[in-house]
Design an enzyme around this catalytic site. Structure first.
Site, short mmCIF file in Angstrom:
data_model
loop_
_atom_site.label_atom_id
_atom_site.label_comp_id
_atom_site.label_asym_id
_atom_site.label_seq_id
_atom_site.Cartn_x
_atom_site.Cartn_y
_atom_site.Cartn_z
N GLU A 45 0.95 -1.08 0.05
CA GLU A 45 -0.12 0.14 -0.03
C GLU A 45 0.77 1.15 -0.08
OE1 GLU A 45 -3.86 1.83 2.46
OE2 GLU A 45 -2.39 0.34 3.48
N LYS B 99 -9.02 3.27 -2.80
CA LYS B 99 -9.55 2.69 -1.83
C LYS B 99 -10.81 3.48 -1.56
CE LYS B 99 -7.50 2.09 2.73
NZ LYS B 99 -6.29 2.25 3.56
N CYS C 21 -5.92 -2.74 2.18
CA CYS C 21 -5.77 -2.63 3.61
C CYS C 21 -7.14 -2.95 4.26
CB CYS C 21 -5.29 -1.36 4.14
SG CYS C 21 -4.55 -1.50 5.85
#
Length: 320
Positions: free
Chosen positions: A53, A139, A173
């Protein structure tokens, strides 16, 4: 009549990279990403490579950007200016450079990055292949304090890429904790679930094994291993300023569709994990569980996914 000759084995070699991303130094981060993809694809023979990430743009672990409830500081604003400047534009030279690398090597890669679009930053996973840049995933929900750094993605960037061998998707994540996102991705037939992350807790390992079991897919989780001495000297993370203080502790891992750990978790340093995946394990695993197929109950549960782009201003602006 059954043939006595065995069927050819369908396989793909994958790599997850655990490394520190240079913060506020995009040229260095790009050079490191290129180096790591080459190392994974060359000596290690990887056909799919996953980087952590925010590898391009950096993950500012332990920095508070001068934020308290109801106030911001001038120093914090200037720190964000530096972070904003280090992010990458898409399309842009960094994306072009990585696309050239994957075209040259004939590999697929998923690279975590921080995208800059105007005044807003997004945490993204960039997809590359033998044809170059293939697209991105933004995200959907930045976690906790990430929300004062990054905007939210929408349903228009939920790609699953067909590599010709397997179908490749990504969740970044803590998106991996979103059951409806997982369901949407399973319905797209994801085979290689890529999870760029900075979550180094032991509990993350349980999540990666659960997704492999639930989605009956291979899971490739790439995390950073970041120490204080990798940050610029003028930064002061809350964890302290001792050079060997670990800010992000790794834990990269590769898991099979039946939850078996094939490589990792990697701790205590940088490295590259590789595994040769038997793609016939996907069918073997889905024999008794396909959560959006034979194990679904669409008469009881349905999910609507809005994949349209969400923009603040639509249409044309007229001036008279």
């Amino acid at each position: 009549m059954l043939s006595d000759s065995p069927e050819p084995r369908r396989s793909v070699t994958v790599a997850v990279v655990q490394a520190a991303a240079p913060l506020f130094d995009t040229p260095a981060a790009l050079a490191r990403a290129e180096e790591l993809i080459r190392e994974a694809a060359g000596p290690r023979g990887a056909e799919v490579v996953v980087l952590p990430e925010a590898f391009l743009g950096g993950y500012p672990k332990g920095l508070d950007f001068g934020i308290t409830v109801g106030s911001r500081t001038p120093a914090g604003r200037d720190l964000f200016r530096r972070y904003h400047a280090a992010a990458v534009e898409i399309p842009g030279p960094e994306v072009d450079a990585l696309a050239a690398v994957t075209r040259e090597l004939g590999v697929h890669a998923v690279v975590g990055a921080v995208e800059r679009q105007g005044g807003t930053l997004y945490c993204v996973a960039l997809f590359f292949g033998p044809d170059g840049y293939l697209g991105l995933h933004r995200k959907l929900v930045p976690t906790a304090a990430e929300r004062y750094l990054w905007g939210q993605g929408d349903g228009s960037t939920l790609p699953v890429i067909d590599t010709g061998t397997a179908r490749l998707g990504a969740a970044i994540c803590w998106e991996n904790y979103m059951p409806l996102l997982r369901t949407a991705m399973y319905a797209k037939g994801v085979d290689l679930w890529c999870a760029p992350t900075v979550d180094d807790r032991d509990a993350w390992q349980a999540t990666m094994r659960h997704i492999a079991l639930e989605g009956r897919c291979f899971v490739l989780s790439a995390n950073q291993y970041l120490r204080r001495d990798a940050l610029p000297d003028d930064l002061h993370p809350v964890q302290g300023d001792e050079p060997d203080t670990v800010l992000i502790g790794g834990g990269s891992v590769i898991v099979s569709p039946l939850g078996k750990v094939l490589a990792g978790p990697l701790r205590d340093g940088e490295g590259i994990l590789t595994a040769e995946l038997d793609l016939d394990d996907l069918a073997r695993a889905r024999f008794d569980l396909d959560t959006t197929g034979h194990y679904a109950r669409p008469d009881v549960f349905t999910l609507h996914v809005d994949e349209s782009p969400r923009t603040t201003v639509t249409g044309s602006l007229r001036t008279e």
